[in-house]
Design an enzyme around this catalytic site. Structure first.
Site, PDB file in Angstrom:
ATOM      1  N   SER A 119      17.159  -4.920   2.681  1.00  0.00           N
ATOM      2  CA  SER A 119      17.917  -3.945   1.895  1.00  0.00           C
ATOM      3  C   SER A 119      19.347  -3.830   2.403  1.00  0.00           C
ATOM      4  O   SER A 119      20.170  -3.181   1.761  1.00  0.00           O
ATOM      5  CB  SER A 119      17.263  -2.571   2.012  1.00  0.00           C
ATOM      6  OG  SER A 119      15.946  -2.631   1.559  1.00  0.00           O
ATOM      7  N   HIS A 140      16.802  -9.591  -3.408  1.00  0.00           N
ATOM      8  CA  HIS A 140      16.499  -8.176  -3.160  1.00  0.00           C
ATOM      9  C   HIS A 140      15.871  -7.493  -4.368  1.00  0.00           C
ATOM     10  O   HIS A 140      16.547  -7.180  -5.349  1.00  0.00           O
ATOM     11  CB  HIS A 140      17.795  -7.455  -2.743  1.00  0.00           C
ATOM     12  CG  HIS A 140      17.593  -6.036  -2.349  1.00  0.00           C
ATOM     13  ND1 HIS A 140      18.437  -5.019  -2.721  1.00  0.00           N
ATOM     14  CD2 HIS A 140      16.618  -5.446  -1.631  1.00  0.00           C
ATOM     15  CE1 HIS A 140      17.993  -3.875  -2.231  1.00  0.00           C
ATOM     16  NE2 HIS A 140      16.889  -4.106  -1.576  1.00  0.00           N
ATOM     17  N   ASN A 190      21.979  -0.009  -2.742  1.00  0.00           N
ATOM     18  CA  ASN A 190      21.789   0.884  -1.588  1.00  0.00           C
ATOM     19  C   ASN A 190      23.096   1.414  -1.015  1.00  0.00           C
ATOM     20  O   ASN A 190      23.110   2.460  -0.371  1.00  0.00           O
ATOM     21  CB  ASN A 190      20.974   0.189  -0.501  1.00  0.00           C
ATOM     22  CG  ASN A 190      19.511   0.152  -0.894  1.00  0.00           C
ATOM     23  OD1 ASN A 190      18.987   1.126  -1.418  1.00  0.00           O
ATOM     24  ND2 ASN A 190      18.862  -0.972  -0.669  1.00  0.00           N
TER      25      ASN A 190
HETATM   26  P1  NAD Z   1       6.485  -2.044   4.815  1.00  0.00           P
HETATM   27  O1  NAD Z   1       6.575  -1.294   6.081  1.00  0.00           O
HETATM   28  O2  NAD Z   1       5.674  -1.477   3.680  1.00  0.00           O
HETATM   29  O3  NAD Z   1       5.888  -3.511   5.079  1.00  0.00           O
HETATM   30  C1  NAD Z   1       6.347  -4.374   6.076  1.00  0.00           C
HETATM   31  C2  NAD Z   1       5.238  -5.379   6.366  1.00  0.00           C
HETATM   32  O4  NAD Z   1       5.788  -6.374   7.254  1.00  0.00           O
HETATM   33  C3  NAD Z   1       4.025  -4.757   7.097  1.00  0.00           C
HETATM   34  O5  NAD Z   1       2.827  -5.069   6.374  1.00  0.00           O
HETATM   35  C4  NAD Z   1       4.040  -5.450   8.461  1.00  0.00           C
HETATM   36  O6  NAD Z   1       2.742  -5.687   8.992  1.00  0.00           O
HETATM   37  C5  NAD Z   1       4.744  -6.760   8.122  1.00  0.00           C
HETATM   38  N1  NAD Z   1       5.300  -7.454   9.279  1.00  0.00           N
HETATM   39  C6  NAD Z   1       5.930  -6.928  10.361  1.00  0.00           C
HETATM   40  N2  NAD Z   1       6.267  -7.917  11.225  1.00  0.00           N
HETATM   41  C7  NAD Z   1       5.857  -9.084  10.658  1.00  0.00           C
HETATM   42  C8  NAD Z   1       5.919 -10.443  11.071  1.00  0.00           C
HETATM   43  N3  NAD Z   1       6.473 -10.794  12.221  1.00  0.00           N
HETATM   44  N4  NAD Z   1       5.394 -11.375  10.248  1.00  0.00           N
HETATM   45  C9  NAD Z   1       4.815 -11.029   9.065  1.00  0.00           C
HETATM   46  N5  NAD Z   1       4.717  -9.749   8.641  1.00  0.00           N
HETATM   47  C10 NAD Z   1       5.246  -8.789   9.414  1.00  0.00           C
HETATM   48  O7  NAD Z   1       7.992  -2.327   4.362  1.00  0.00           O
HETATM   49  P2  NAD Z   1       8.570  -2.610   2.879  1.00  0.00           P
HETATM   50  O8  NAD Z   1       8.975  -1.322   2.273  1.00  0.00           O
HETATM   51  O9  NAD Z   1       7.633  -3.515   2.146  1.00  0.00           O
HETATM   52  O10 NAD Z   1       9.931  -3.378   3.243  1.00  0.00           O
HETATM   53  C11 NAD Z   1       9.941  -4.753   3.499  1.00  0.00           C
HETATM   54  C12 NAD Z   1      11.351  -5.283   3.296  1.00  0.00           C
HETATM   55  O11 NAD Z   1      11.752  -5.009   1.955  1.00  0.00           O
HETATM   56  C13 NAD Z   1      12.402  -4.654   4.184  1.00  0.00           C
HETATM   57  O12 NAD Z   1      13.343  -5.631   4.544  1.00  0.00           O
HETATM   58  C14 NAD Z   1      13.020  -3.597   3.283  1.00  0.00           C
HETATM   59  O13 NAD Z   1      14.356  -3.297   3.631  1.00  0.00           O
HETATM   60  C15 NAD Z   1      12.981  -4.320   1.962  1.00  0.00           C
HETATM   61  N6  NAD Z   1      13.035  -3.456   0.778  1.00  0.00           N
HETATM   62  C16 NAD Z   1      12.355  -2.272   0.759  1.00  0.00           C
HETATM   63  C17 NAD Z   1      12.416  -1.463  -0.372  1.00  0.00           C
HETATM   64  C18 NAD Z   1      11.662  -0.159  -0.445  1.00  0.00           C
HETATM   65  O14 NAD Z   1      11.911   0.633  -1.372  1.00  0.00           O
HETATM   66  N7  NAD Z   1      10.724   0.110   0.460  1.00  0.00           N
HETATM   67  C19 NAD Z   1      13.162  -1.881  -1.488  1.00  0.00           C
HETATM   68  C20 NAD Z   1      13.806  -3.123  -1.445  1.00  0.00           C
HETATM   69  C21 NAD Z   1      13.736  -3.899  -0.296  1.00  0.00           C
END
Ligand code: NAD
Length: 291
Positions: A119, A140, A190
């Site tokens: 993000s 993204h 964002n």
């Molecule tokens: P989340 O916490 O729901 O999920 C993250 C996942 O990554 C977890 O299941 C964790 O076990 C896994 N993980 C951690 N280390 C790892 C590794 N070394 N190898 C493989 N898996 C691993 O987070 P999220 O909300 O899904 O966010 C993920 C990405 O998406 C981030 O970069 C975030 O900035 C981006 N993002 C989030 C949103 C949102 O609204 N939440 C929107 C757009 C983008």
């Protein structure tokens, strides 16, 4: 370039949605996570969300089964090396993302395009530490992925045109709309959204309003479909804080300083919906404001 297999790293809220839309669009998906539990939950959630689409006549039951059959889960990261496109969507921490790319690099096919769903983290910096900065970019998605129409495509300084065009083709095949953004902290959505959420937390911190009055004000007074604090809970307060820190560090302007109350919630492990509590408590029948 023809993309057939998409590797998704991280099966959290975003990763499962990305796997869902890719499988519906006909791509074979390799979904990876360090946690077996996260992978199990992701597949169960994808099934549930697909079933909802079937019940609303958005897709057929056959399309749902075909999509599920296209998704393979694995805890073994090198297995993703054979993918044509990899979308890294693990926890929003640069050290974690860096380790994932380091571990993937020796196993990648030469043509594989690497992308991150980050993000806010610099695409150019992530790209520069790989062997393929020209075939690296930001991909993204918005949350929830199956519902939201926009995908921001972010070019790093070295990203080449064929890579951008290939990713644009994937977005179009998903039936979504791409917005092209330059690689500056937090990109477009964002950069605008997070300071508003952070300001809502300051408004709460300073006692100008409470959780309910702040959310109601923005819903009824600015026609937002969701209040900023409910939205923060939905995104994840750890993710919101990480993005504010990137804006603060990257743009070196005090107007981006994260609200101490946001930090406090994250320190408490009150991360929003995903942990059961944030600005609202989700553990009962109805969400209840925590302030
Ligand atoms: P989340 O916490 O729901 O999920 C993250 C996942 O990554 C977890 O299941 C964790 O076990 C896994 N993980 C951690 N280390 C790892 C590794 N070394 N190898 C493989 N898996 C691993 O987070 P999220 O909300 O899904 O966010 C993920 C990405 O998406 C981030 O970069 C975030 O900035 C981006 N993002 C989030 C949103 C949102 O609204 N939440 C929107 C757009 C983008």
């Amino acid at each position: 370039m023809d993309i057939r297999t998409v590797g998704v790293v991280g099966a959290g809220q975003m990763g499962n949605g990305i796997a869902h839309v890719m499988a519906i669009a006909g791509y074979d998906v390799l979904l990876n996570d360090v946690s077996a539990e996260a992978l199990e939950k992701a597949v169960a959630l994808i099934r549930k969300n697909l079933e909802r689409q079937v019940s609303r006549d958005k897709i057929t039951a056959d399309a749902m089964e075909a999509a599920l059959a296209r998704i393979t889960t694995t805890q073994d990261l090198p297995t993703l090396g054979k993918a044509d496109l990899i979308i890294e969507s693990a926890t929003e921490r640069e050290d974690i993302k860096q380790k994932i790319f380091d571990a993937l690099l020796p196993h990648l096919a030469p043509h594989t395009i690497l992308t991150s769903n980050t993000s806010s983290i610099s695409i150019t910096r992530l790209a520069s530490r790989t062997d393929r900065p020209e075939r690296f970019m930001g991909f993204h998605f918005m949350n929830p992925v199956p519902v939201m129409q926009l995908v921001e495509l972010i070019r790093g300084i070295a990203t080449d045109k064929p890579t951008f065009d290939t990713c644009l083709g994937v977005v179009e095949k998903l039936g979504k709309t791409a917005a092209s953004a330059e690689d500056f902290p937090a990109f477009i959505v964002n950069r605008i959204l997070m300071p508003m959420i952070n300001e809502a937390v300051y408004t709460l911190y300073e006692g100008v309003g409470n959780v309910r009055s702040i959310d109601e004000s923005l819903k009824l007074g600015a026609n937002h479909p969701m209040g900023p604090l409910a939205l923060a809970d939905f995104i994840g307060l750890d993710t919101c804080l990480a993005i504010m820190n990137v804006l603060h560090d990257g743009l070196a302007d005090t107007k981006y300083r994260p609200c101490p109350l946001l930090t406090k919630y994250v320190e408490a492990g009150w991360l929003g919906r995903k942990s059961g509590r944030g600005f609202y408590d989700y553990r009962g029948e109805e969400p209840v404001p925590t302030r």
